[in-house]
Design an enzyme around this catalytic site. Structure first.
Site, PDB file in Angstrom:
ATOM      1  CE1 TYR A 142      -2.317   3.185   2.748  1.00 60.24           C
ATOM      2  CE2 TYR A 142      -3.579   2.659   0.776  1.00 60.24           C
ATOM      3  CZ  TYR A 142      -3.339   3.480   1.863  1.00 60.24           C
ATOM      4  OH  TYR A 142      -4.126   4.594   2.063  1.00 60.24           O
ATOM      5  CG  ASP A 237       5.911   3.580   0.427  1.00 61.51           C
ATOM      6  OD1 ASP A 237       4.705   3.468   0.111  1.00 61.51           O
ATOM      7  OD2 ASP A 237       6.290   4.193   1.450  1.00 61.51           O
ATOM      8  CE  LYS A 270       2.749   4.838   8.009  1.00 60.21           C
ATOM      9  NZ  LYS A 270       1.403   4.825   8.597  1.00 60.21           N
TER      10      LYS A 270
HETATM   11  P1  KE4 Z   1      -0.580   8.389   4.648  1.00 60.08           P
HETATM   12  O1  KE4 Z   1      -1.179   9.085   3.464  1.00 60.08           O
HETATM   13  O2  KE4 Z   1      -1.591   7.523   5.419  1.00 60.08           O
HETATM   14  O3  KE4 Z   1       0.216   9.330   5.572  1.00 60.08           O
HETATM   15  O4  KE4 Z   1       0.554   7.360   4.131  1.00 60.08           O
HETATM   16  C1  KE4 Z   1       0.191   6.406   3.163  1.00 60.08           C
HETATM   17  C2  KE4 Z   1       1.162   5.247   3.224  1.00 60.08           C
HETATM   18  C3  KE4 Z   1       2.134   5.143   2.245  1.00 60.08           C
HETATM   19  N1  KE4 Z   1       3.035   4.131   2.253  1.00 60.08           N
HETATM   20  C4  KE4 Z   1       3.014   3.200   3.241  1.00 60.08           C
HETATM   21  C5  KE4 Z   1       4.039   2.098   3.214  1.00 60.08           C
HETATM   22  C6  KE4 Z   1       2.050   3.262   4.273  1.00 60.08           C
HETATM   23  O5  KE4 Z   1       2.048   2.316   5.250  1.00 60.08           O
HETATM   24  C7  KE4 Z   1       1.103   4.306   4.275  1.00 60.08           C
HETATM   25  C8  KE4 Z   1       0.025   4.418   5.339  1.00 60.08           C
HETATM   26  N2  KE4 Z   1      -0.025   3.343   6.270  1.00 60.08           N
HETATM   27  C9  KE4 Z   1      -1.336   3.084   6.878  1.00 60.08           C
HETATM   28  C10 KE4 Z   1      -1.178   1.855   7.780  1.00 60.08           C
HETATM   29  N3  KE4 Z   1      -1.152   0.662   7.034  1.00 60.08           N
HETATM   30  C11 KE4 Z   1      -1.852   4.261   7.634  1.00 60.08           C
HETATM   31  C12 KE4 Z   1      -3.032   3.962   8.511  1.00 60.08           C
HETATM   32  C13 KE4 Z   1      -4.318   4.367   7.887  1.00 60.08           C
HETATM   33  O6  KE4 Z   1      -4.474   4.224   6.654  1.00 60.08           O
HETATM   34  O7  KE4 Z   1      -5.169   4.820   8.661  1.00 60.08           O
END
Ligand code: KE4
Length: 433
Positions: A142, A237, A270
């Site tokens: 993701y 990523d 993060k």
């Molecule tokens: P954000 O747009 O949520 O800040 O980041 C997206 C993203 C991009 N790449 C990786 C590897 C990620 O894990 C994420 C976001 N992770 C999720 C947890 N699996 C955030 C939690 C959520 O979606 O509420």
């Protein structure tokens, strides 16, 4: 005192699903989400006053634990100087310098407000820099919810079992090729047939959106070679792994295993924001020449490099770059996984776990899964029962089989011991135990 259930009912009247991000709704595990009132150190308290040992840490950012005094002070001070200016500040330069200092593969970074924005911009930059349209991603990974990347995503969507998102027109994803994670034949095949059309290959080096699946070393090595050979860019990523698994991110772990390895573009989020909205993408100066205002690849953001968020990120990086930080965090995380494994073994429950730095994962199966299909086949019923058993005992794990877990510097040996003791209890009650 308002109950979690009452808050959830009220929330669902005005917010879709009662949450602002799907995984928080507990739909994968069932039950009522906990509305968090406050957090401190490794703990969170919900609206009913129940305390939890927190292994989500806001899905990665809270590597120091909640409310670290030095970070709190930096944020309070920055806020007094102003929330946002829409103009450059010295602190953005400091944060960019700090990120680059720890990640030798990058010469320049652009700060943005979310991992999605960073991933989306990295793809656009790769396409602009190569003049090519095709992108390769892997099933189960993701990279945020940008349309072109929301294909067989491994995070919330996998949890809902819909491998692609509604609302994404087919023409938007026609250039997105989705391969099986850790599948060498497929990556060889795609470059042999379409190598000259591929702008980039994007991967989560340790896939935290499949809980915890490592990209195998030969697989990473081969992708890097093929990208180099065909003029495609390798995008790491590291939104989840960056500054979480090691100070230099997962790429520093692979660079120790693959001499001379470095991705072309890196995406962060993060931890670098310390819990405030901040993410980044970085690469060589040469590739960044394509990015506005220097070049034709447009990218922008009102709150990009926000002065309060950069203060939070900088204060966090200052703490985690102290000598010995990751050694201690890694050992603590490993002891948690070993404790959970021992608890499962004692109960005769098939279980396997893994960790790197402050990130961990586990599956109710015998072998560590190597790809999305295998992850999908692990025992969901046991996972959900385990999740609720632990939640009832004050341990807050990720409410979805496909999510990783996180340990912070604030977790003590007693917290780990209490978690393992709760797991011993719960494992005995699992079906088939
Ligand atoms: P954000 O747009 O949520 O800040 O980041 C997206 C993203 C991009 N790449 C990786 C590897 C990620 O894990 C994420 C976001 N992770 C999720 C947890 N699996 C955030 C939690 C959520 O979606 O509420």
């Amino acid at each position: 005192m308002t109950s979690n259930q009452a808050l959830f009912e009220r929330a669902q009247r005005v917010i879709p699903g009662g949450v602002n991000s799907p995984v928080r709704a507990f739909r994968a595990v069932g039950g009522t989400p906990r509305f968090i009132a406050r957090a401190q150190g490794p703990y969170m308290w919900d609206a009913e006053g129940s305390r939890y040992i927190d292994y989500i840490g806001s899905w990665g950012p809270m590597i120091l634990g909640h409310g670290h005094p030095a970070v709190l002070e930096a944020v309070q001070k920055a806020a007094l100087d102003g929330f946002s200016f829409g103009a450059p500040t010295e602190r953005e330069v400091e944060l960019a310098e700090e990120i680059i200092r720890h990640v030798p593969s990058i010469e320049q970074v652009r700060l943005v407000s979310s991992g999605t924005e960073a991933g989306m911009s990295a793809i656009r930059l790769a396409r602009g820099a190569t003049g090519r349209s095709k992108i390769v991603k892997f099933e189960g990974c993701y990279h945020g919810h940008a349309d072109a990347l929301l294909v067989k995503a491994g995070s919330g969507l996998a949890t809902f079992g819909f491998p692609t998102s509604a609302g994404v027109p087919p023409e938007v994803v026609q250039h997105t090729l989705v391969l099986e994670y850790n599948n060498l034949e497929q990556i060889e095949e795609i470059f042999a047939t379409q190598g000259g059309e591929i702008a980039c290959v994007m991967i989560e080096p340790i896939a935290g959106n499949m809980n915890f699946v490592r990209a195998q070393v030969p697989f990473v090595k081969r992708i890097a070679e093929l990208c180099q050979q065909h003029g495609a860019l390798f995008v790491f990523d590291e939104v989840m792994t960056g500054f979480r698994v090691a100070l230099g991110g997962a790429q520093s772990v692979y660079a120790r295993l693959i001499p001379g390895f470095a991705p072309d573009i890196s995406v962060f989020g993060k931890v670098i924001g310390g819990g405030m909205p901040l993410a980044a993408f970085g690469t060589s100066r040469k590739i960044m020449q394509h990015l506005a205002p220097l070049g034709p690849v447009y990218q922008a953001g009102t709150l990009s490099g926000n002065p309060v968020a950069t203060a939070c990120g900088l204060a966090t990086l200052k703490q985690i770059s102290q000598p010995g930080f990751y050694e201690a965090l890694g050992a603590k995380t490993q002891s948690l996984v070993e404790g959970l494994s021992a608890a499962a073994k004692a109960a005769g429950v098939p279980f396997v776990g893994d960790s790197e730095g402050g990130m961990f994962g586990f599956f109710f199966t015998a072998e560590l899964p190597q790809n999305y299909g295998v992850v999908m086949a692990t025992d969901k019923e046991r996972f959900n029962r385990f999740f609720h058993g632990m939640l009832d005992r004050g341990v807050y794990l990720a409410p979805a089989l496909y999510e990783a877990g996180f340990v912070s510097a604030a977790h003590t040996a007693d917290d780990i011991a209490a978690t393992v003791a709760a797991a011993r209890d719960v494992m005995k009650s699992l079906p088939g135990a």
